[in-house]
Scaffold this motif. Structure first.
Motif, PDB file in Angstrom:
ATOM      1  N   SER A   1      13.655  -6.356   0.645  1.00  0.00           N
ATOM      2  CA  SER A   1      13.037  -5.049   0.404  1.00  0.00           C
ATOM      3  C   SER A   1      14.038  -3.917   0.275  1.00  0.00           C
ATOM      4  O   SER A   1      13.650  -2.786  -0.068  1.00  0.00           O
ATOM      5  CB  SER A   1      12.058  -4.719   1.527  1.00  0.00           C
ATOM      6  OG  SER A   1      12.750  -4.583   2.757  1.00  0.00           O
ATOM      7  N   THR A   2      15.313  -4.159   0.549  1.00  0.00           N
ATOM      8  CA  THR A   2      16.329  -3.104   0.454  1.00  0.00           C
ATOM      9  C   THR A   2      16.628  -2.811  -1.007  1.00  0.00           C
ATOM     10  O   THR A   2      17.371  -3.532  -1.673  1.00  0.00           O
ATOM     11  CB  THR A   2      17.622  -3.513   1.189  1.00  0.00           C
ATOM     12  OG1 THR A   2      17.312  -3.824   2.548  1.00  0.00           O
ATOM     13  CG2 THR A   2      18.648  -2.394   1.139  1.00  0.00           C
ATOM     14  N   LEU A   3      16.053  -1.755  -1.515  1.00  0.00           N
ATOM     15  CA  LEU A   3      16.129  -1.462  -2.946  1.00  0.00           C
ATOM     16  C   LEU A   3      17.553  -1.201  -3.401  1.00  0.00           C
ATOM     17  O   LEU A   3      17.940  -1.558  -4.524  1.00  0.00           O
ATOM     18  CB  LEU A   3      15.233  -0.264  -3.270  1.00  0.00           C
ATOM     19  CG  LEU A   3      13.745  -0.443  -2.943  1.00  0.00           C
ATOM     20  CD1 LEU A   3      12.981   0.834  -3.250  1.00  0.00           C
ATOM     21  CD2 LEU A   3      13.147  -1.615  -3.708  1.00  0.00           C
TER      22      LEU A   3
ATOM     23  N   VAL B   1      12.554   0.364  -8.082  1.00  0.00           N
ATOM     24  CA  VAL B   1      11.668   1.078  -7.180  1.00  0.00           C
ATOM     25  C   VAL B   1      10.806   0.030  -6.476  1.00  0.00           C
ATOM     26  O   VAL B   1      10.798  -1.140  -6.849  1.00  0.00           O
ATOM     27  CB  VAL B   1      10.798   2.100  -7.926  1.00  0.00           C
ATOM     28  CG1 VAL B   1      11.671   3.167  -8.570  1.00  0.00           C
ATOM     29  CG2 VAL B   1       9.912   1.415  -8.970  1.00  0.00           C
ATOM     30  N   ALA B   2      10.073   0.449  -5.463  1.00  0.00           N
ATOM     31  CA  ALA B   2       9.317  -0.510  -4.656  1.00  0.00           C
ATOM     32  C   ALA B   2       8.359  -1.343  -5.497  1.00  0.00           C
ATOM     33  O   ALA B   2       8.197  -2.551  -5.270  1.00  0.00           O
ATOM     34  CB  ALA B   2       8.566   0.228  -3.553  1.00  0.00           C
ATOM     35  N   ALA B   3       7.740  -0.724  -6.492  1.00  0.00           N
ATOM     36  CA  ALA B   3       6.754  -1.434  -7.312  1.00  0.00           C
ATOM     37  C   ALA B   3       7.381  -2.554  -8.128  1.00  0.00           C
ATOM     38  O   ALA B   3       6.689  -3.509  -8.513  1.00  0.00           O
ATOM     39  CB  ALA B   3       6.040  -0.454  -8.239  1.00  0.00           C
ATOM     40  N   ASP B   4       8.681  -2.469  -8.397  1.00  0.00           N
ATOM     41  CA  ASP B   4       9.350  -3.504  -9.191  1.00  0.00           C
ATOM     42  C   ASP B   4       9.427  -4.840  -8.452  1.00  0.00           C
ATOM     43  O   ASP B   4       9.644  -5.879  -9.080  1.00  0.00           O
ATOM     44  CB  ASP B   4      10.772  -3.050  -9.550  1.00  0.00           C
ATOM     45  CG  ASP B   4      10.775  -1.895 -10.538  1.00  0.00           C
ATOM     46  OD1 ASP B   4       9.871  -1.834 -11.380  1.00  0.00           O
ATOM     47  OD2 ASP B   4      11.693  -1.057 -10.453  1.00  0.00           O
ATOM     48  N   LEU B   5       9.251  -4.815  -7.142  1.00  0.00           N
ATOM     49  CA  LEU B   5       9.280  -6.046  -6.360  1.00  0.00           C
ATOM     50  C   LEU B   5       7.924  -6.739  -6.314  1.00  0.00           C
ATOM     51  O   LEU B   5       7.821  -7.879  -5.855  1.00  0.00           O
ATOM     52  CB  LEU B   5       9.740  -5.768  -4.928  1.00  0.00           C
ATOM     53  CG  LEU B   5      11.251  -5.668  -4.666  1.00  0.00           C
ATOM     54  CD1 LEU B   5      11.900  -4.564  -5.468  1.00  0.00           C
ATOM     55  CD2 LEU B   5      11.499  -5.481  -3.173  1.00  0.00           C
ATOM     56  N   THR B   6       6.895  -6.061  -6.823  1.00  0.00           N
ATOM     57  CA  THR B   6       5.538  -6.608  -6.677  1.00  0.00           C
ATOM     58  C   THR B   6       4.717  -6.615  -7.957  1.00  0.00           C
ATOM     59  O   THR B   6       3.576  -7.084  -7.929  1.00  0.00           O
ATOM     60  CB  THR B   6       4.763  -5.807  -5.612  1.00  0.00           C
ATOM     61  OG1 THR B   6       4.697  -4.423  -6.003  1.00  0.00           O
ATOM     62  CG2 THR B   6       5.430  -5.910  -4.249  1.00  0.00           C
TER      63      THR B   6
ATOM     64  N   GLN C   1       8.969  -9.199   2.872  1.00  0.00           N
ATOM     65  CA  GLN C   1       7.739  -8.635   2.344  1.00  0.00           C
ATOM     66  C   GLN C   1       7.172  -9.589   1.305  1.00  0.00           C
ATOM     67  O   GLN C   1       7.845 -10.521   0.861  1.00  0.00           O
ATOM     68  CB  GLN C   1       8.000  -7.271   1.688  1.00  0.00           C
ATOM     69  CG  GLN C   1       8.847  -7.350   0.404  1.00  0.00           C
ATOM     70  CD  GLN C   1       8.730  -6.096  -0.435  1.00  0.00           C
ATOM     71  OE1 GLN C   1       9.393  -5.112  -0.173  1.00  0.00           O
ATOM     72  NE2 GLN C   1       7.879  -6.142  -1.466  1.00  0.00           N
TER      73      GLN C   1
ATOM     74  N   ILE D   1       6.268 -10.587  -2.398  1.00  0.00           N
ATOM     75  CA  ILE D   1       6.826 -10.215  -3.690  1.00  0.00           C
ATOM     76  C   ILE D   1       6.069 -10.914  -4.819  1.00  0.00           C
ATOM     77  O   ILE D   1       5.476 -11.982  -4.621  1.00  0.00           O
ATOM     78  CB  ILE D   1       8.334 -10.547  -3.803  1.00  0.00           C
ATOM     79  CG1 ILE D   1       8.580 -12.059  -3.673  1.00  0.00           C
ATOM     80  CG2 ILE D   1       9.133  -9.760  -2.774  1.00  0.00           C
ATOM     81  CD1 ILE D   1      10.003 -12.469  -4.027  1.00  0.00           C
TER      82      ILE D   1
END
Length: 301
Positions: A36-38, A53-58, A76, A78
């Motif tokens: 999760s460490t962007l 950004v956070a949304a790019d992981l999901t 988290q 993904i």
């Protein structure tokens, strides 16, 4: 009126462009980091590009590559397009950093390259891995840290004839193949320490050795067809093996315990009942052809 229409069209396309998601490839940048460490992901392998950004992981559209020498711990849920572990020498992904069960969804391929490692964290949690493409292993692929309590269960649900391939044996806990009518192929010796299930009208083929410790089930409408290798059932206590809709070359019952057979076995190779094993088949009719060798040093009921 013409001016208004032109302006409206321009605004429409501008808004559409703003809502469009661009897929990117992100490379890990340092060792011993959380997924999760962007700031630990960058569009350039050597850094200097953009961070996600956070949304790019999901959002399921991006590719993530763990580089050599980097250990990343998944902390988290993904959803990604492609996940590659290693760059040919090392690299590790550990699923889970606590007792919270994590969900990993990969729309495309999962690759563990030579020297790399995919494993499960030392916490009591049952994680979930869903892969829409191929699973390739040339390193260490082990989704069982401790039987039952520290594992990751896998579903292959791609509809483009997904395969399990590579140069090293993957170790799954539960493995479900749900690829539909296009089918799936196991092209590498595979170990399943949990349950093996073929469902969703999926024809599965293999010419490799397969070892299953849990239950073995091929649902109605699906098939399992071996053209080579031996399928080994090795639970030390009890094991239910549904052989309907299946055909084997070699089949072996080993380690001990009681194997309960549902349906009739079709096999063209060696049929082995090992020492200390009891096979209960409810008097089913078996088809053992092609010069089948009976190696029965256990009990066949």
């Amino acid at each position: 009126m013409k001016f208004f229409s032109t302006r409206f069209i321009f605004i429409f396309f501008a808004l559409s462009f703003c809502n469009f998601t661009f897929a990117a490839t992100y490379y890990s940048q340092a060792n011993n980091q959380l997924f999760s460490t962007l700031s630990n992901w960058n569009t350039n392998s050597g850094g200097g590009g953009s961070n996600p950004v956070a949304a790019d992981l999901t959002d399921g559209t991006n590719t993530f590559i763990i580089q050599n020498g980097h250990t990343i711990t998944l902390d988290q849920d993904i959803s990604v397009a492609v996940l590659t572990i290693g760059a040919g020498a090392s690299g590790t992904l550990t699923i889970g950093n606590s007792t919270t069960a994590r969900t990993v969804t990969i729309a495309g391929n999962l690759s563990v390259l030579a020297g790399a490692n995919l494993n499960v964290g030392a916490f009591n949690a049952v994680h979930t891995l869903t892969v829409g493409g191929n699973i390739s292993n040339a390193g260490t692929f082990n989704l069982v840290n401790t039987a039952v309590t520290r594992v990751c269960n896998t579903t292959m649900n791609g509809t483009g004839f997904p395969t399990i391939t590579g140069t090293s044996t993957p170790i799954f806990n539960d493995l479900t193949i749900s690829a539909g009518s296009a089918g799936a192929d196991i092209t590498r010796t595979t170990t399943v320490t949990g349950n093996f299930l073929v469902t969703n009208s999926t024809p599965v083929t293999t010419a490799q050795n397969l070892t299953v410790t849990g239950s073995f089930t091929v649902n109605t409408g699906s098939t399992f067809t071996a053209s080579g290798g031996t399928v080994t059932f090795n639970n030390a206590t009890s094991q239910t093996i549904d052989v309907n809709n299946t055909s084997f070359v070699g089949i072996a019952f080993t380690v001990g315990g009681t194997k309960t057979i549902v349906g009739g076995i079709t096999a063209t190779g060696a049929f082995t009942v090992g020492a200390g094993v009891t096979v209960n088949d409810a008097s089913a009719a078996h088809t053992l052809t092609g010069g089948t060798t009976m190696n029965n040093i256990g009990v066949l009921n």
